[in-house]
Design a protein around this motif. Structure first.
Motif, PDB file in Angstrom:
ATOM      1  N   ALA A  76      34.593  72.058 -34.141  1.00  0.00           N
ATOM      2  CA  ALA A  76      35.566  71.512 -35.505  1.00  0.00           C
ATOM      3  C   ALA A  76      34.584  69.728 -35.218  1.00  0.00           C
ATOM      4  CB  ALA A  76      36.669  71.913 -35.350  1.00  0.00           C
ATOM      5  N   THR A  77      35.005  69.591 -36.304  1.00  0.00           N
ATOM      6  CA  THR A  77      34.517  68.156 -36.630  1.00  0.00           C
ATOM      7  C   THR A  77      36.077  67.875 -36.414  1.00  0.00           C
ATOM      8  OG1 THR A  77      32.698  69.024 -38.062  1.00  0.00           O
ATOM      9  CG2 THR A  77      33.136  66.271 -38.059  1.00  0.00           C
ATOM     10  N   VAL A  78      36.024  66.424 -35.720  1.00  0.00           N
ATOM     11  CA  VAL A  78      37.391  65.618 -35.799  1.00  0.00           C
ATOM     12  C   VAL A  78      37.364  63.842 -36.389  1.00  0.00           C
ATOM     13  CG1 VAL A  78      38.290  64.211 -33.726  1.00  0.00           C
ATOM     14  CG2 VAL A  78      37.947  66.165 -33.042  1.00  0.00           C
ATOM     15  N   ARG A  79      38.195  64.066 -36.907  1.00  0.00           N
ATOM     16  CA  ARG A  79      38.384  63.014 -37.739  1.00  0.00           C
ATOM     17  C   ARG A  79      39.979  62.035 -37.456  1.00  0.00           C
ATOM     18  NH1 ARG A  79      40.541  60.687 -42.781  1.00  0.00           N
ATOM     19  NH2 ARG A  79      41.724  63.087 -43.439  1.00  0.00           N
ATOM     20  N   LEU A  80      39.758  60.753 -36.422  1.00  0.00           N
ATOM     21  CA  LEU A  80      40.481  60.156 -36.469  1.00  0.00           C
ATOM     22  C   LEU A  80      41.568  59.192 -37.369  1.00  0.00           C
ATOM     23  CD1 LEU A  80      38.669  59.122 -33.039  1.00  0.00           C
ATOM     24  CD2 LEU A  80      40.070  61.247 -33.629  1.00  0.00           C
ATOM     25  N   ASN A  81      42.684  59.166 -37.219  1.00  0.00           N
ATOM     26  CA  ASN A  81      43.034  57.906 -37.638  1.00  0.00           C
ATOM     27  C   ASN A  81      43.176  57.993 -39.198  1.00  0.00           C
ATOM     28  OD1 ASN A  81      43.492  56.324 -35.696  1.00  0.00           O
ATOM     29  ND2 ASN A  81      41.994  55.759 -35.948  1.00  0.00           N
ATOM     30  N   ALA A  82      43.821  59.447 -39.508  1.00  0.00           N
ATOM     31  CA  ALA A  82      43.538  60.228 -40.694  1.00  0.00           C
ATOM     32  C   ALA A  82      44.704  59.662 -40.905  1.00  0.00           C
ATOM     33  CB  ALA A  82      44.137  61.527 -40.774  1.00  0.00           C
ATOM     34  N   THR A  83      44.972  58.806 -42.697  1.00  0.00           N
ATOM     35  CA  THR A  83      46.713  59.106 -43.022  1.00  0.00           C
ATOM     36  C   THR A  83      46.862  59.957 -44.514  1.00  0.00           C
ATOM     37  OG1 THR A  83      45.439  57.145 -44.390  1.00  0.00           O
ATOM     38  CG2 THR A  83      46.306  57.028 -42.554  1.00  0.00           C
ATOM     39  N   SER A  84      46.136  60.985 -44.764  1.00  0.00           N
ATOM     40  CA  SER A  84      45.513  62.228 -45.717  1.00  0.00           C
ATOM     41  C   SER A  84      45.026  63.326 -45.318  1.00  0.00           C
ATOM     42  CB  SER A  84      45.169  61.352 -46.574  1.00  0.00           C
ATOM     43  OG  SER A  84      44.413  61.168 -46.891  1.00  0.00           O
ATOM     44  N   VAL A  85      45.304  64.523 -45.639  1.00  0.00           N
ATOM     45  CA  VAL A  85      44.631  65.455 -45.679  1.00  0.00           C
ATOM     46  C   VAL A  85      43.756  65.676 -46.199  1.00  0.00           C
ATOM     47  CG1 VAL A  85      44.883  68.373 -44.418  1.00  0.00           C
ATOM     48  CG2 VAL A  85      46.918  65.934 -43.958  1.00  0.00           C
ATOM     49  N   GLU A  86      42.526  66.226 -46.194  1.00  0.00           N
ATOM     50  CA  GLU A  86      41.498  66.570 -47.194  1.00  0.00           C
ATOM     51  C   GLU A  86      41.114  68.241 -47.383  1.00  0.00           C
ATOM     52  OE1 GLU A  86      38.341  63.497 -46.382  1.00  0.00           O
ATOM     53  OE2 GLU A  86      39.565  61.664 -46.361  1.00  0.00           O
ATOM     54  N   PRO A  87      40.451  68.013 -48.296  1.00  0.00           N
ATOM     55  CA  PRO A  87      41.141  69.964 -48.739  1.00  0.00           C
ATOM     56  C   PRO A  87      39.939  71.013 -47.194  1.00  0.00           C
ATOM     57  CG  PRO A  87      40.685  68.313 -49.994  1.00  0.00           C
ATOM     58  CD  PRO A  87      40.335  67.838 -49.401  1.00  0.00           C
ATOM     59  N   GLY A  88      39.944  72.142 -46.803  1.00  0.00           N
ATOM     60  CA  GLY A  88      39.861  72.108 -45.449  1.00  0.00           C
ATOM     61  C   GLY A  88      39.882  72.071 -44.555  1.00  0.00           C
ATOM     62  N   GLU A  89      41.088  71.529 -44.419  1.00  0.00           N
ATOM     63  CA  GLU A  89      41.275  70.097 -42.843  1.00  0.00           C
ATOM     64  C   GLU A  89      42.317  70.999 -42.559  1.00  0.00           C
ATOM     65  OE1 GLU A  89      39.321  65.680 -42.208  1.00  0.00           O
ATOM     66  OE2 GLU A  89      41.110  66.105 -43.779  1.00  0.00           O
ATOM     67  N   ALA A  90      43.008  71.315 -41.092  1.00  0.00           N
ATOM     68  CA  ALA A  90      43.150  70.853 -40.157  1.00  0.00           C
ATOM     69  C   ALA A  90      44.340  69.998 -39.568  1.00  0.00           C
ATOM     70  CB  ALA A  90      42.913  71.687 -38.712  1.00  0.00           C
ATOM     71  N   LEU A  91      45.792  69.732 -39.151  1.00  0.00           N
ATOM     72  CA  LEU A  91      45.913  69.014 -39.349  1.00  0.00           C
ATOM     73  C   LEU A  91      46.948  68.887 -37.592  1.00  0.00           C
ATOM     74  CD1 LEU A  91      47.755  65.597 -40.052  1.00  0.00           C
ATOM     75  CD2 LEU A  91      49.567  67.207 -41.204  1.00  0.00           C
ATOM     76  N   LEU A  92      46.088  67.293 -37.368  1.00  0.00           N
ATOM     77  CA  LEU A  92      47.389  67.364 -36.188  1.00  0.00           C
ATOM     78  C   LEU A  92      48.117  65.855 -35.962  1.00  0.00           C
ATOM     79  CD1 LEU A  92      46.860  68.222 -32.435  1.00  0.00           C
ATOM     80  CD2 LEU A  92      45.483  66.151 -31.874  1.00  0.00           C
ATOM     81  N   ALA A  93      49.217  66.290 -35.967  1.00  0.00           N
ATOM     82  CA  ALA A  93      50.004  65.376 -36.453  1.00  0.00           C
ATOM     83  C   ALA A  93      51.372  65.055 -34.946  1.00  0.00           C
ATOM     84  CB  ALA A  93      51.322  66.376 -37.849  1.00  0.00           C
ATOM     85  N   PHE A  94      51.256  63.872 -35.018  1.00  0.00           N
ATOM     86  CA  PHE A  94      52.513  63.345 -34.402  1.00  0.00           C
ATOM     87  C   PHE A  94      53.272  62.825 -34.717  1.00  0.00           C
ATOM     88  CE2 PHE A  94      53.950  59.546 -31.480  1.00  0.00           C
ATOM     89  CZ  PHE A  94      53.399  60.256 -30.574  1.00  0.00           C
ATOM     90  N   GLY A  95      54.487  63.033 -34.132  1.00  0.00           N
ATOM     91  CA  GLY A  95      55.654  62.007 -35.439  1.00  0.00           C
ATOM     92  C   GLY A  95      56.412  63.040 -36.169  1.00  0.00           C
ATOM     93  N   PRO A  96      57.693  62.346 -36.971  1.00  0.00           N
ATOM     94  CA  PRO A  96      58.430  63.055 -37.865  1.00  0.00           C
ATOM     95  C   PRO A  96      58.003  62.986 -39.264  1.00  0.00           C
ATOM     96  CG  PRO A  96      59.471  60.784 -37.283  1.00  0.00           C
ATOM     97  CD  PRO A  96      57.907  60.963 -36.332  1.00  0.00           C
ATOM     98  N   ALA A  97      57.171  62.005 -39.402  1.00  0.00           N
ATOM     99  CA  ALA A  97      56.503  61.510 -41.217  1.00  0.00           C
ATOM    100  C   ALA A  97      54.621  62.905 -40.391  1.00  0.00           C
ATOM    101  CB  ALA A  97      56.063  59.970 -40.860  1.00  0.00           C
ATOM    102  N   LEU A  98      54.291  63.136 -41.591  1.00  0.00           N
ATOM    103  CA  LEU A  98      53.418  63.686 -42.120  1.00  0.00           C
ATOM    104  C   LEU A  98      52.447  63.294 -43.122  1.00  0.00           C
ATOM    105  CD1 LEU A  98      54.673  67.254 -41.905  1.00  0.00           C
ATOM    106  CD2 LEU A  98      53.531  66.349 -40.463  1.00  0.00           C
ATOM    107  N   PRO A  99      51.174  63.119 -42.964  1.00  0.00           N
ATOM    108  CA  PRO A  99      50.225  62.192 -44.078  1.00  0.00           C
ATOM    109  C   PRO A  99      50.010  62.838 -45.094  1.00  0.00           C
ATOM    110  CG  PRO A  99      49.226  63.022 -42.201  1.00  0.00           C
ATOM    111  CD  PRO A  99      50.339  64.060 -42.170  1.00  0.00           C
ATOM    112  N   GLU A 100      49.979  61.730 -46.241  1.00  0.00           N
ATOM    113  CA  GLU A 100      49.909  62.991 -47.181  1.00  0.00           C
ATOM    114  C   GLU A 100      48.816  63.700 -47.509  1.00  0.00           C
ATOM    115  OE1 GLU A 100      47.446  60.575 -50.494  1.00  0.00           O
ATOM    116  OE2 GLU A 100      48.179  59.184 -49.573  1.00  0.00           O
ATOM    117  N   GLY A 101      49.579  64.965 -48.238  1.00  0.00           N
ATOM    118  CA  GLY A 101      48.472  66.235 -48.501  1.00  0.00           C
ATOM    119  C   GLY A 101      48.894  67.289 -47.184  1.00  0.00           C
ATOM    120  N   ALA A 102      49.224  66.931 -46.139  1.00  0.00           N
ATOM    121  CA  ALA A 102      49.713  67.817 -44.983  1.00  0.00           C
ATOM    122  C   ALA A 102      50.099  68.829 -45.584  1.00  0.00           C
ATOM    123  CB  ALA A 102      51.001  67.094 -44.269  1.00  0.00           C
ATOM    124  N   GLU A 103      50.718  68.753 -46.903  1.00  0.00           N
ATOM    125  CA  GLU A 103      51.451  70.297 -46.985  1.00  0.00           C
ATOM    126  C   GLU A 103      50.238  71.580 -47.281  1.00  0.00           C
ATOM    127  OE1 GLU A 103      52.239  67.922 -48.801  1.00  0.00           O
ATOM    128  OE2 GLU A 103      50.890  68.604 -50.603  1.00  0.00           O
TER     129      GLU A 103
END
Ligand code: TXA
Ligand code: MG
Length: 334
Positions: A246-273
């Motif tokens: 897969a393509t990896v996008r770093l320092n993401a502050t939001s999740v774009e359509p079609g993306e999977a999310l690698l999260a860290f910490g209690p707060a999730l970025p925008e669009g995580a759902e």
């Protein structure tokens, strides 16, 4: 028939102490003596081990990984004493060995002349990478075998490192005779590599021991690898490495359509759902927990999506090694 036929690997349970583990180690030793490959679990990641003194066996490691021949391997030995047979220790190297072995530190040292180690394992360099692993199964395997084991991480070259027996089977299963299964490797990130070949020790690879801990023991800062081709570098540290499909996008502050999310910490970025899949490396924000699950998370998300958005990970302690792996995972593949 001969040994050119890769055998289908068997996963052998080496969890817990006692006779089960003993039998697993004995099977591993027998295979190594036949010049075959064994997946050796360590506290960092699983290694693809071969008798370092048997050039044909070492050759099989490169073939199994699809690894460029010029990339040297780490020699795994049982004690600092055994490491002194392979490399020349200066004062810094002695200090680090004393402080961190057995454990997730690899030292790159001037190679001693007239060792029995195959030139293929060291890629013909005049330096040698050596480490004394801490995991009891690795230790039992090395001491029962009775000599150094050359072992890179047990993944296909350039791919995400293997932290479980299933990862090993998926990448190099056809090439190994036995996979000694300890469950998930406890640390999950490779060893820290420090070159002690002259006065200024060099951090060749950020890893399981944070830079700060190494510097504290040395009493001086670690240098970074220079562009000078005559100075030590880790040939395996290619720009694209540890890479998923897969393509990896770093320092993401939001999740774009079609993306999977690698999260860290209690707060999730925008669009995580809306993420195709989500793995949180550590909801509590523990970098040690994040390190332990990192490579498994990359493999997991890689199966489920073509793009992976990764939130920022703090660049302190173990975070330096995690961010190093992430940057390489995000590089365009050559
Ligand atoms: O935790 C680890 O270090 C794991 C476990 C299995 O021990 N091993 C591991 O090996 O990560 P590998 O082969 O995936 O990475 C070893 C790195 C490569 O980048 C290689 O170029 C570098 O060590 N290396 C080996 N010998 C070297 C040398 N003489 N000089 C500079 N770099 C060296
Ligand atoms: Mg590797």
């Amino acid at each position: 028939m001969g040994d050119r036929n890769a055998s289908i690997s068997s996963i052998i349970d080496a969890r817990g102490a006692g006779s089960k583990r003993y039998r697993a180690v004995a099977a591993g030793v027998a295979a190594l003596r036949r010049g075959e490959l064994v997946a050796m679990p360590t506290e960092t990641v699983y290694g693809l081990a071969a008798d370092a003194c048997n050039a044909r066996a070492v050759g099989k490691v490169f073939i199994a990984k699809g690894r460029p021949r010029f990339n040297p391997l780490i020699l795994h030995v049982h004690s600092a004493h055994a490491a002194h047979d392979l490399g020349i220790f200066n004062e810094d190297a002695e200090k680090l060995a004393e402080a961190f072995w057995p454990g997730p530190l690899t030292l790159v040292l001037p190679r001693k002349a007239h060792t029995l180690v195959s030139d293929l394992a060291t890629a013909g360099l005049d330096t040698i990478a050596v480490r004394v692993p801490a995991h009891p199964v690795a230790r039992a395997l090395i001491s029962a075998f009775g000599g150094p084991l050359a072992a890179p991480s047990a993944n296909l070259s350039g791919h995400v490192s293997a932290t479980t027996a299933a990862h090993v089977a998926a990448d190099v299963g056809l090439a190994v005779s036995a996979i000694l299964d300890i469950g998930p490797a406890p640390i999950g990130l490779e060893s820290t590599i420090v070159a002690c070949t002259d006065d200024a020790p060099i951090l060749l690879r950020a890893g399981a021991i944070p830079r700060g801990e190494v510097e504290r023991v040395l009493g001086k800062p670690l240098a970074t690898p220079s562009a000078d081709p005559d100075k030590p570098r880790a040939p395996g540290m290619l720009a694209s490495h540890y890479a998923p499909q897969a393509t990896v996008r770093l320092n993401a502050t939001s999740v774009e359509p079609g993306e999977a999310l690698l999260a860290f910490g209690p707060a999730l970025p925008e669009g995580a759902e809306g993420a195709v899949a989500t793995v949180n490396l550590s909801e509590s924000g523990s970098l040690a927990e994040a390190a332990a699950g990192f490579f498994a998370a990359m493999r997991d998300l890689d199966r489920q999506a073509k793009k992976i958005a990764v939130v920022p990970i703090p660049d302190e302690g173990l975070g330096e090694a995690i961010n190093d792996r992430l940057r390489r995972a995000a590089m365009p593949k050559a």
